[in-house]
Design an enzyme around this catalytic site. Structure first.
Site, PDB file in Angstrom:
ATOM      1  N   SER A 140      30.928  10.921  18.348  1.00 50.47           N
ATOM      2  CA  SER A 140      31.145  11.909  17.282  1.00 50.47           C
ATOM      3  C   SER A 140      31.785  11.252  16.051  1.00 50.47           C
ATOM      4  O   SER A 140      31.176  10.368  15.450  1.00 50.47           O
ATOM      5  CB  SER A 140      31.988  13.067  17.848  1.00 50.47           C
ATOM      6  OG  SER A 140      32.016  14.144  16.967  1.00 50.47           O
ATOM      7  N   SER A 141      33.007  11.627  15.680  1.00 49.83           N
ATOM      8  CA  SER A 141      33.640  10.968  14.528  1.00 49.83           C
ATOM      9  C   SER A 141      33.750   9.461  14.792  1.00 49.83           C
ATOM     10  O   SER A 141      33.605   8.643  13.871  1.00 49.83           O
ATOM     11  CB  SER A 141      35.030  11.567  14.276  1.00 49.83           C
ATOM     12  OG  SER A 141      35.610  11.008  13.136  1.00 49.83           O
TER      13      SER A 141
END
Ligand code: NAG
Ligand code: NAG
Ligand code: NAG
Ligand code: NAG
Length: 294
Positions: A140-141
């Site tokens: 994700s991030s």
């Protein structure tokens, strides 16, 4: 007396067997503006001239909670194969990584990406890490940051395996804001031709002509946080950077799992599209380790 002394011996052995732990490195020679924290895990059986895997957490996580998360398999990989792992921890509120500011989106720009580059340099200098075997992974991030690191510090990294991210530069903030969410990118509306995505990468480190990390890109078709279109944009971006065609050289259906599709673009780019899987695709230690050559 007999019984308790056996317990004492057992307790001692158990302590020795689990001596390794995740440890913060407070002074890693960071010269970036970003105050990201560095944590390191050196397994008991660490090998000489160890490979290094940098494991980058998602939003609302930290180095410590990612390390303790059973779905994040890199502690197990480290214990099994004796390689070192570094776990950066985000300094930003909400603990997403800054993948939007000019500082983070440029080589030596001073942002979170430079802080992580400093962690890699410190690990190479301090732990007898093999500089030719530095790998980056994240979800994700952390996957967005993996793409940003591949673009901003290609000279430090040999291979990347990222789960559910967006193309490098896709989350850019038009006003230059640090750690900004970008709805156009997350929603899959930030689309560009391959050459334009390539330019975004080249512009993050102007003049760089050396080798670049090979990229393994995972994404789920049911991702409601970072639209599946971002997979297409990442593939366009990295195939273009490597001067490859956007047509795969080979595809394998139902690999490495039922419903997944693996697309190879020569040896430097591999996409793994997970049908029906949401945000984020669970990490597959074996597949990432194979990509890294571990
Ligand atoms: C920060 O450290 C990097 C890596 O050692 C070095 O290349 C760079 O020149 C340094 N930058 C500053 C502003 O000190
Ligand atoms: C979001 O990112 C796109 C590129 O993906 C950029 O064109 C746009 O300006 C960004 N939006 C904001 C609000 O900064
Ligand atoms: C892609 O082609 C350009 C122009 O020929 C070359 O400078 C560059 O090194 C190539 N990139 C890679 C990753 O091989
Ligand atoms: C992970 O990938 C390997 C191939 O690299 C495959 O054999 C294995 O079944 C996969 N595991 C899962 C849980 O998908």
């Amino acid at each position: 007396m007999y019984f308790p002394s056996i317990l004492a011996v057992g307790g001692f052995l158990a302590t020795v067997a689990s001596a390794a732990s995740l440890t913060q490195v407070s002074n890693y020679g960071n010269n970036a503006t970003s105050k990201a924290q560095m944590w390191v895990y050196k397994p008991d059986n660490v090998v000489a001239n160890s490979p290094l895997v940098v494991v980058i957490h998602s939003c609302q996580s930290t180095a410590q909670s990612y390390f303790q998360n059973n779905l994040i398999p890199w502690k197990q990989g480290s214990d099994k194969k004796g390689y070192i792992t570094v776990w950066p921890s985000s300094p930003n509120s909400g603990t997403c990584w800054d993948v939007s500011s000019r500082q983070s989106l440029s080589h030596l720009g001073g942002g979170d990406s430079q802080a992580i580059a400093n962690m890699i340099l410190y690990a190479i200098k301090t732990y007898d890490v093999d500089p030719k075997r530095v790998y980056v992974t994240g979800g994700s991030s952390g996957a967005m940051m993996s793409n940003v690191l591949a673009a901003t510090y290609p000279e430090l990294i040999s291979a990347v395996s990222l789960y559910s991210g967006v193309a490098a530069g896709c989350f850019v903030s038009a006003s230059g804001g640090v750690d900004q969410w970008n709805n156009s990118c997350s929603g899959g509306q930030s689309r560009a031709p391959a050459d334009q995505w390539k330019k975004v990468v080249l512009d993050m480190y102007p003049g760089y002509t050396g080798p670049r990390p090979k990229m393994q890109i995972w994404h789920g078709s049911a991702d409601g946080t970072l639209a599946p279109q971002n997979y297409e944009e990442e593939i366009k971006q990295w195939t273009a950077v490597f001067n490859l065609s956007q047509t795969p050289t080979s595809t394998v259906q139902n690999f490495p799992k039922q419903g997944y599709k693996t697309s190879n673009y020569g040896d430097s780019v591999q996409g793994i599209y997970a049908q029906g899987v949401g945000h984020s695709v669970p990490a597959n230690l074996t597949a990432s380790e194979i990509w890294f050559g571990l």
